[in-house]
Design an enzyme around this catalytic site. Structure first.
Site, PDB file in Angstrom:
ATOM      1  N   GLU A  75     -28.704  -8.323  29.788  1.00  0.00           N
ATOM      2  CA  GLU A  75     -29.525  -7.174  29.114  1.00  0.00           C
ATOM      3  C   GLU A  75     -30.484  -6.372  30.007  1.00  0.00           C
ATOM      4  O   GLU A  75     -30.427  -5.170  29.790  1.00  0.00           O
ATOM      5  CB  GLU A  75     -30.475  -8.079  28.025  1.00  0.00           C
ATOM      6  CG  GLU A  75     -30.810  -6.920  27.078  1.00  0.00           C
ATOM      7  CD  GLU A  75     -31.696  -7.511  26.009  1.00  0.00           C
ATOM      8  OE1 GLU A  75     -31.928  -8.517  25.846  1.00  0.00           O
ATOM      9  OE2 GLU A  75     -32.049  -6.717  24.838  1.00  0.00           O
ATOM     10  N   ASP A  76     -31.137  -7.249  31.149  1.00  0.00           N
ATOM     11  CA  ASP A  76     -32.236  -6.517  31.766  1.00  0.00           C
ATOM     12  C   ASP A  76     -31.833  -6.215  33.282  1.00  0.00           C
ATOM     13  O   ASP A  76     -32.775  -5.412  33.862  1.00  0.00           O
ATOM     14  CB  ASP A  76     -33.203  -7.441  31.654  1.00  0.00           C
ATOM     15  CG  ASP A  76     -33.856  -7.509  30.127  1.00  0.00           C
ATOM     16  OD1 ASP A  76     -33.632  -6.654  29.483  1.00  0.00           O
ATOM     17  OD2 ASP A  76     -34.710  -8.521  30.044  1.00  0.00           O
TER      18      ASP A  76
END
Ligand code: MN
Length: 491
Positions: A75-76
């Site tokens: 996600e990051d």
């Protein structure tokens, strides 16, 4: 550089191969997050390290700990999914994706709350480890809330109490539940938190001396009686749970006896009951406060003997007695229970679990498939999951887990839909009882079946469980269609 031994030291379950996997996950996460900072200004890696450490502390397997390290990578960071699959395999990446999906849910009032719960249950149905990783992640986030923007704090704190802590409770992870709630409490309910601090500061409440006295005397007496003490210690009640109890007692802390309790761990169940007998032979118990959660565990599986005694010096002390196994269950919950009864690493879902303690979980997954309307789903959830439960027995001694207020008809449907559909009346503890009679914990219930008996709309008033209502409604609907069809045919 954070020391990976901190992770290994949490658990004795890891072998060399496990450690190699965890080390690889550590390295990949460290590299992927290397340029990122948390709101606190610390390296982002601190957060994934803490998540992995929590998972090790819960006694999770190496793959779950590795997924803990990697949970924010997709996600990051711009690490491609294919690279993770290559390095760690499909199973771990599936866990990471599951956590990522859960992460997108935000608590924004009622409707979203419902949506969050649904997502949690879907993830849980998929692989229970996803839920546990998410809870480990949330624990660290809520413990570091002071760095989050003020307007966001309350939302996150409330969400933690409303959703994450309840789920932790439901899977029997009592310490995790307590830690989640206590970290969230000051931000979710600042006024109440302040009030509790005041009450604690203003009471001369201190039973340290009483506890010392009881500990010494009991230790001696158990030695005399040749009962081996695995551990004798004190446990302090979690703050949020103490607050909720205080509210029930009009904020009178004098009425709460388990602010600090004595916990005795002995080798086996027999020793538990013997210890209880010894406690009562030395001190007088308070009437009505002896609780046998070994014979009748709490809905989340919690087992222990509890009693509250007059110390003879004006004090009152609660004593909790359990075995090491019960203690592990109380701390690790579902994880202690069947995650480690794994078969080839595939048995991490709760589908088809024969464990009656967690049967509600599979029922819930069933419900999830059949109820589409979010509002209705929430109603079912609140009825089935978050209210208190009772335990009743079949004549053969099987335990049936029902919500409080459940009746004979709920019991009948819990046994089998055919028994429900043709239930004529019930026998509670060998006495006749109508279908609408409410059940109490420990009742032994039997159903008399008549093939000519069928559900009527009256039954809907008796039924408390959504399962019973669903079956009754299905029958009534089919039947009314049928009768419409018949009158139409006649016409
Ligand atoms: Mn995270």
């Amino acid at each position: 550089m954070l020391d990976i031994n901190e992770i290994y030291n949490q658990t004795s379950k890891l072998d060399a191969k496990d450690k190699a996997l965890i080390q690889k996950a550590y390295d990949v996460a460290h590299e992927a997050h290397k340029d990122q900072l948390r709101k606190s200004g610390e390296p982002y890696f601190i957060h994934v390290f803490a998540t992995a450490k929590n998972l090790a502390h819960f006694g999770m397997d190496a793959k779950t700990i590795a997924a803990g390290f990697l949970h924010d990578v997709l996600e990051d960071t711009d690490t491609p999914e294919e690279k993770l699959v290559e390095e760690f395999g499909e199973e771990i990446v599936k866990l990471v994706n599951g956590v990522t999906k859960l992460g997108k849910v935000k608590y924004q009032g009622h409707a979203r709350h419902v949506e969050s719960l649904r997502k949690f249950f879907m993830a849980m149905a998929d692989d229970l480890r996803i839920l546990i990783i998410k809870l480990a992640d949330r624990l660290h986030n809520v413990q570091t809330l002071e760095h989050v923007r003020i307007d966001k704090r309350k939302r996150i704190a409330l969400e933690t109490i409303e959703i994450h802590a309840r789920l932790a409770d439901r899977i029997g992870m009592n310490n995790l539940k307590g830690n989640l709630e206590d970290a969230a409490f000051p931000y979710a309910y600042p006024e109440e938190y302040k009030k509790l601090q005041e009450i604690l500061a203003n009471t001369k409440f201190d039973n340290t001396k009483d506890l010392d006295l009881v500990t010494d005397k009991l230790t001696d007496e158990l030695k005399n009686q040749k009962i081996h003490i695995v551990e004798i210690s004190r446990r302090e009640k979690y703050k949020y749970s103490l607050w909720n109890k205080l509210v029930k007692y009009n904020l009178d802390i004098e009425k709460i006896y388990d602010v600090v309790a004595l916990r005795v761990i002995v080798d086996n169940i027999e020793d538990c009951y013997r210890t209880l007998g010894i406690v009562h032979s030395i001190w007088n118990p308070l009437p009505g406060r002896i609780k046998d959660y070994i014979a009748t565990p709490k809905p989340n599986g919690y087992r222990s003997l509890h009693t509250t005694i007059f110390t003879g010096t004006g004090g009152v002390v609660e004593v909790q007695i359990r075995t090491p196994e019960m203690h592990a269950e109380a701390v690790y919950g579902i994880a202690a229970h069947f995650i480690y009864k794994e078969t080839g690493g595939k048995n991490f879902t709760i589908k088809g679990s024969k464990d009656r303690k967690f049967e509600w979980l599979s029922q819930l997954q069933e419900l999830h498939k059949t109820v589409d309307d979010p509002e209705k789903f929430l109603q079912h959830l609140q009825m089935d999951l978050f209210k208190d439960r009772i335990f009743v027995f079949t004549p053969r001694g099987d335990v049936v887990d029902l919500p409080e207020g459940a009746t004979v008809i709920d019991f009948a449907y819990a046994i089998h839909s055919d028994i429900g559909n043709h239930a004529q009346n019930g026998l509670i503890n060998n006495k006749n009882a109508s279908l609408g009679t409410k059940l109490a914990s420990r009742d032994i219930v039997e159903i008399t079946v008549n093939p000519n008996t069928n559900p009527s709309s009256k039954w809907l008033e008796y039924a408390k469980t959504s399962m019973a209502k669903k079956h009754i409604n299905t029958y009534l609907r089919q039947n009314s269609l049928l009768s419409k069809f018949r009158s139409f045919a006649k016409f």
